[in-house]
Write a protein that holds these residues in place. Structure first.
Motif, short mmCIF file in Angstrom:
data_model
loop_
_atom_site.label_atom_id
_atom_site.label_comp_id
_atom_site.label_asym_id
_atom_site.label_seq_id
_atom_site.Cartn_x
_atom_site.Cartn_y
_atom_site.Cartn_z
N TYR A 88 29.88 84.22 42.68
CA TYR A 88 30.04 82.77 42.79
C TYR A 88 30.54 82.40 44.18
O TYR A 88 29.98 81.53 44.86
N GLU A 89 31.57 83.07 44.64
CA GLU A 89 32.14 82.76 45.96
C GLU A 89 31.13 83.05 47.07
O GLU A 89 31.01 82.29 48.03
N LYS A 92 28.54 80.31 47.05
CA LYS A 92 29.07 79.06 47.61
C LYS A 92 29.19 79.15 49.13
O LYS A 92 28.86 78.21 49.85
N MET A 120 28.03 79.11 37.03
CA MET A 120 29.17 78.53 37.74
C MET A 120 28.70 77.72 38.96
O MET A 120 29.22 76.64 39.26
N LEU A 121 27.69 78.26 39.66
CA LEU A 121 27.16 77.55 40.84
C LEU A 121 26.43 76.28 40.42
O LEU A 121 26.57 75.23 41.05
N ARG A 122 25.66 76.39 39.34
CA ARG A 122 24.92 75.21 38.86
C ARG A 122 25.88 74.10 38.43
O ARG A 122 25.59 72.92 38.63
N ASP A 123 27.02 74.52 37.88
CA ASP A 123 28.03 73.53 37.50
C ASP A 123 28.51 72.72 38.69
O ASP A 123 29.02 71.62 38.53
N GLU A 124 28.35 73.30 39.87
CA GLU A 124 28.77 72.57 41.08
C GLU A 124 27.58 71.90 41.76
O GLU A 124 27.68 71.47 42.92
N GLY A 125 26.47 71.89 41.05
CA GLY A 125 25.31 71.18 41.58
C GLY A 125 24.45 71.97 42.53
O GLY A 125 23.59 71.42 43.22
#
Lengths: 333, 333
Positions: A88-89, A92, A120-125
């Motif tokens: 995830y990090e 990002k 998790m990344l999709r949750d941040e768009g």
């Protein structure tokens, strides 16, 4: 255990510190959590390519971060999947606004964790797609895998998709191209000796002085059969024939032929294997359009080799020839 | 003997056949006698760089033939000097009319045979100069050497002189530059395991499970001392301190730092050694301006490492950065 290390628990961190020191001009390394990312941020509008997996396969994947290949890589502990957090990090950090393409070798832990990181990344768009490699024809399921294992094709996949991303291909295009590469490449490997995971301190399996393991995985997972040591030409045939008949590759096709060292095999032996592998390809009516010979996806100090054949057309050859600038693969720049 | 070979007597020829198959786009290989030469003949007016030595140290030297590095290389049998005949034919094939510069590692057989080849070439009106490498600080004389052995510096020498030759430097200039590089670089190596020469079939020496050999040569020649295995940081210090104090390198100087693998050592360990080697260099007030980490001058499957430090100025850094296109070292093109 004969290794150039300090403490087993420090191996990954200290190797990353060494990479940081040696390649500070082009890589930035995050230590909490571990990931390697291009120093020059992903260009706006360029899809970010992220891969990762257990350490112990160097130069894969950290050595493939750079212009024309990966944007970021997540190293797990030795032979252990990285965590979703790392992926995830890294995603990002690498994202340049055009989404993230994950390149995932088919191991249960890798697949599961990259899936979680994608969510998790999709949750941040952030748009995320994943491409799988499962090119190892040796076994159908294995110790760490449902389905085939992802091995040598991953190196070629990362080079080719990296070039396409650099040329501006969008996320959907890269996903489709990755799936096509996945369907066009096959691999198989063998080992003469086992390797020792630092925190275990002893070889992960035993091979007698006159034995070799054909079809082995990159973590020393069992292969197809344990047989008496054979000549290099016979070994090349034991690997190439299953690879070529599986897809199957057909006479008249063009391939990229990759002969890989498992880590402890000298280059002089890899060229001897390549000689026969290329001859076998020619006998099947295949044209070897490009070659790669060297230790790019390894199993620590294991002695052995793997072969990968990838069916290619002018598009893939153009992507192969495109400039790349990473610690482990570099040309044209 | 666990090796990917066919018959021991065919190892060098078959490896060359593999190189020819893999790199036909840029190399031409002569099989009688053995030599590797650039496919594009040496440009008129460019000095031809020729090196060579026993096989078993791959990629050195054949893997360094190409634009910006060597014009030709002569592989002997494993750990055996090439013959004057090979060196003469390679020099003749590579000569572009501006003379031949031989790069010779300091081993008695290599030096004697390159001398004879130089005389043979001069008899035909070809100007020849030779540059020696004798950078190994471990021992003063050795099994195969009067004076110090030539080791890792040879790789850097071939890159730097290759770039200078490509830029049009004449034979006298290259000889002087080579002598300056020789005087500015030092190396030292160690081994965790021995290696096995194919035609001997057993390890060339023995090391107990808890032992390592510090100061070893690239043919497994004895070093300074056999000691208990130490941590990577201690090993880095055992190699770097004698290297830095020998020249000596002085605070404020800039260096190229090369951490080399002996053949059987995984890259992850080399980065751990590099990490400490760079830290030691910094403690001595040295600036590491460029780095090289990988297995470039090897001893078959020996596990171990060597470090090389080369004092450099802007001229040498410019030559280091210049484009190179060989099977083993490539950038900028």
């Amino acid at each position: 255990m004969k290794k150039l290390i300090n403490a087993p628990e420090d191996v990954v961190r200290e190797a990353l510190e060494g990479m940081q020191a040696a390649h500070a001009d082009r890589l930035r390394i995050c230590f909490d959590p571990f990931y390697v990312v291009r120093k020059d941020a992903t260009a706006k509008g360029k899809v970010a390519l992220v891969s990762g997996g257990g350490s112990g396969h160097e130069p894969m994947h950290g050595g493939f971060v750079g212009y024309g290949m990966l944007d970021a890589a997540c190293p797990g502990h030795v032979f252990t999947s990285p965590t979703p957090d790392q992926m995830y990090e890294a995603g990002k950090a690498a994202n340049g606004g055009a989404g993230v393409l994950q390149i995932v070798k088919n191991y249960t832990g890798d697949v599961m964790n990259f899936d979680m990181a994608a969510d998790m990344l999709r949750d941040e768009g952030i748009a995320v797609e994943s491409v799988l490699t499962d090119d190892d024809v040796a076994v159908e399921d294995s110790l760490y895998t449902a389905g085939r294992r992802g091995v040598g094709l991953t190196v070629l996949m990362e080079k080719l998709l990296g070039a396409a991303a650099e040329k501006g291909m969008d996320l959907a295009g890269l996903k489709a191209l990755g799936d096509r590469i996945r369907a066009s490449g096959r691999s198989m490997g063998m080992a003469l000796t086992p390797c020792t995971v630092p925190h275990l301190g002893k070889p992960s399996f035993e091979l007698a002085e006159n034995e070799m393991e054909v079809g082995i995985g990159i973590h020393g997972e069992p292969g197809r059969h344990r047989v008496p040591i054979a000549k290099a030409d016979e070994v090349a045939a034991m690997l190439m024939e299953p690879v070529l008949s599986d897809l199957p590759f057909k006479a008249g096709e063009s391939i990229i032929l990759f002969v890989n060292g498992m880590g402890g095999t000298p280059l002089i032996e890899l060229y001897i294997v390549y000689r026969k592998a290329a001859e076998i390809a020619a006998k099947h009516g295949l044209t070897v359009s490009r070659s790669l010979v060297g230790s790019y996806i390894t199993s620590l100090e294991m002695a052995g080799t793997s072969v990968t054949a990838l069916r290619c057309d002018d598009t893939l050859l153009g992507l192969w020839d495109a400039p790349v600038n990473t610690p482990a693969l570099r040309w044209g720049v």
